[in-house]
Design a protein around this motif. Structure first.
Motif, PDB file in Angstrom:
ATOM      1  N   GLY A 275       0.815  -1.217   0.000  1.00 51.05           N
ATOM      2  CA  GLY A 275       0.000   0.000   0.000  1.00 51.05           C
ATOM      3  C   GLY A 275       0.838   1.252   0.000  1.00 51.05           C
ATOM      4  O   GLY A 275       0.525   2.227  -0.702  1.00 51.05           O
TER       5      GLY A 275
ATOM      6  N   GLN B 247       0.990   3.947  -3.263  1.00 49.89           N
ATOM      7  CA  GLN B 247       0.572   5.332  -3.088  1.00 49.89           C
ATOM      8  C   GLN B 247       1.442   6.281  -3.908  1.00 49.89           C
ATOM      9  O   GLN B 247       0.987   7.356  -4.305  1.00 49.89           O
ATOM     10  N   HIS B 248       2.678   5.870  -4.185  1.00 51.18           N
ATOM     11  CA  HIS B 248       3.625   6.757  -4.860  1.00 51.18           C
ATOM     12  C   HIS B 248       4.164   6.188  -6.176  1.00 51.18           C
ATOM     13  O   HIS B 248       4.706   6.941  -6.989  1.00 51.18           O
TER      14      HIS B 248
ATOM     15  N   GLN C 201     -10.709  -1.494  -1.828  1.00 51.72           N
ATOM     16  CA  GLN C 201     -10.352  -0.573  -2.905  1.00 51.72           C
ATOM     17  C   GLN C 201     -11.483  -0.400  -3.915  1.00 51.72           C
ATOM     18  O   GLN C 201     -11.861   0.732  -4.252  1.00 51.72           O
TER      19      GLN C 201
ATOM     20  N   THR D  20      -7.897   4.349  -1.096  1.00 50.00           N
ATOM     21  CA  THR D  20      -6.623   4.348  -1.797  1.00 50.00           C
ATOM     22  C   THR D  20      -5.807   3.132  -1.347  1.00 50.00           C
ATOM     23  O   THR D  20      -6.097   2.526  -0.309  1.00 50.00           O
TER      24      THR D  20
ATOM     25  N   LEU E  22      -2.923   3.091   0.041  1.00 47.21           N
ATOM     26  CA  LEU E  22      -2.348   3.354   1.356  1.00 47.21           C
ATOM     27  C   LEU E  22      -3.390   3.168   2.453  1.00 47.21           C
ATOM     28  O   LEU E  22      -3.125   2.539   3.481  1.00 47.21           O
TER      29      LEU E  22
END
Length: 501
Positions: free
Chosen positions: A161, A165-166, A295, A301, A303
């Protein structure tokens, strides 16, 4: 040996242990981290529902099918050599998986990762047994190893997660590369080489029969969910059953079988082994659905999903760590049966639509399996004569991985059937519906998403009910085992001519 030399030797041994837990963490994480990434990579690669199931469990099935074989291979060629070879292959195949361009390529990469992963677990545990000669230190080292194995599985979705996120889903596979490089660089210095004095003989025919039987049976099960080629599914199922029967016959006549099926005559051994497999099925199947539910249905999200899913890992950790203390107060059979009953009750909370109850449910489910996972291998080994301890431990390890893979396969297939039924065949998975909604006008997209989310929620409820029934049946099985389960040994078992644990 001077005190200073002895201290240096002990420090080097514990550094070696710290190095050995790296592959243990990675193998466990690789089995669970993909849960959060599955919706993202499915949309990116255009994977169908059946392909998603193969992506999920190709790794675990291959590990389960080959872990005993790799243990025997390490006995013959050297455990450190096999460990470092497997680490190099794992790093290279992780790169291949990260840059896959199609579902088929990713499935193949995951299966090959399973081959590499199967070399790591038996090698690490056999090396720990060699490095720690003192019973007390060896017990502590084994406890650290086991804790890291469960921690890796718990950390997998959380780290996934954070990465998602990135970064894109590719980062999930790249995560394994640095630890494997560290192992390759420092392993020759910190780890000793060891071989078994009388290693078991490799039987390639048994390996091939077992692997093909498992893959054909799982393929038939998944193919049956599509309903497109019933004859192909029937042929694969028939062939799988035939190969499984041939494998069983061969094991009965080999002097050193790949799987010593005679151990199944012991009711204690069989009951706990079935419980390990069954609990793995229940937990992996519900975990697969819950991560997608959070999700795809709840709209969280990656995360946020990782944070919400973390209590399941915490439940496993708490249940595992407190199990030895519980076993001092209750008979092991009572502790395991009670834990499985608690786990079944927690799973029933997944039948609700209230998020707090769902999160409580997955936490209680994981907590209740703690006594089984913490005491299971020791109880299995204690239930057979010392001369068969190695074979028993090897079958226990296979059961752990096989249960998780079957959970993805069996409960994943059940969820797919329920989902497709509610969607009347218009969509084969929630990720495909989410992807299709981006290309539709707003009213049609809203209608599709509403219908798909209701269908997926229904599939989660059916799957949770099935998992609860499995856990209840396991609790009854353990409770009614004919022979009382002995207390687990304080030290790890040592294999006799098969595989060290």
């Amino acid at each position: 040996m001077t005190p200073r030399t002895a201290t240096t030797g002990h420090a080097r041994t514990w550094l070696g242990l710290a190095l050995l837990v790296l592959p243990t963490l990675i193998v466990a994480m690789d089995l669970t981290a993909l849960l959060l990434a599955l919706p993202h990579l499915s949309a990116d690669l255009g994977a169908t529902a059946v392909e998603q199931l193969w992506i999920s469990d190709a790794y675990g099935l291959t590990v389960a099918a080959l872990v005993i074989t790799m243990g025997t291979l390490g006995d013959r060629i050297g455990r450190r050599r096999l460990l470092l070879t497997g680490a190099a292959a794992f790093a290279a195949l992780s790169l291949l998986a990260a840059f896959s361009t199609s579902p088929l390529m990713l499935i193949a990469a995951r299966a090959l990762l399973g081959v590499a992963g199967a070399t790591l677990t038996p090698s690490t545990l056999a090396l720990i047994t060699t490095m720690f000669r003192d019973d007390h230190r060896r017990s502590r080292a084994i406890a650290v190893w086991a804790t890291c194995q469960f921690t890796g599985g718990a950390l997998g979705p959380v780290l996934a997660g954070l990465l998602l996120q990135h970064f894109r889903w590719n980062a999930i596979f790249l995560l394994a590369v640095p630890p494997m490089l560290v192992l390759l660089l420092t392993g020759p210095v910190l780890l000793p080489e060891s071989r078994a004095p009388h290693p078991g003989r490799l039987d390639p025919a048994s390996v091939a029969l077992s692997l093909l039987a498992v893959l054909l049976l799982i393929y038939a099960l998944k193919q049956a969910t599509t309903g497109n080629q019933p004859l192909l599914a029937t042929a694969a199922f028939t062939a799988g059953i035939g190969l499984a029967a041939a494998f069983t016959r061969r094991q009965k006549h080999l002097p050193t079988p790949l799987l010593d099926l005679r151990l199944l005559r012991n009711p204690t051994f069989t009951a706990v082994l079935v419980a390990l497999v069954g609990a793995g099925i229940a937990m992996a199947g519900t975990g697969l659905l819950i991560t997608q539910y959070l999700q795809g249905v709840r709209g969280h999200t990656p995360l946020a999903t990782a944070v919400l899913f973390a209590p399941m890992g915490l439940g496993v950790a708490v249940g595992t760590l407190t199990a030895p203390a519980l076993a001092r107060r209750l008979a092991p059979i009572t502790a395991i049966a009670t834990g499985l009953t608690v786990s079944a009750l927690g799973t029933l909370l997944l039948l609700t639509d209230a998020l707090p109850l769902i999160l409580t449910g997955i936490t209680v489910q994981a907590l209740g399996t703690g006594p089984l996972f913490a005491l299971g291998t020791g109880l299995i080994v204690s239930s057979v004569p010392p001369s068969r301890a190695g074979a028993a431990a090897a079958m226990s390890e296979t059961g752990n991985y096989f249960g998780g893979s079957l959970g993805f396969a069996l409960l994943g297939v059940l969820a797919t059937v329920v989902y497709r039924t509610h969607m009347n065949g218009t969509s084969d998975s929630l990720p495909s519906a989410l992807a299709a909604s981006h290309h539709l006008p707003t009213p049609q997209a809203t209608g599709l998403l509403t219908e798909a989310r209701h269908a997926f929620t229904a599939s989660l409820h059916v799957t949770a009910l099935a998992a609860a029934l499995v856990l209840t049946a396991l609790a009854v099985l353990i409770h009614t085992t004919r022979k009382p389960l002995p207390s687990p040994r304080t030290g790890p078992p040592v294999a006799s001519g098969h595989k060290q644990r």
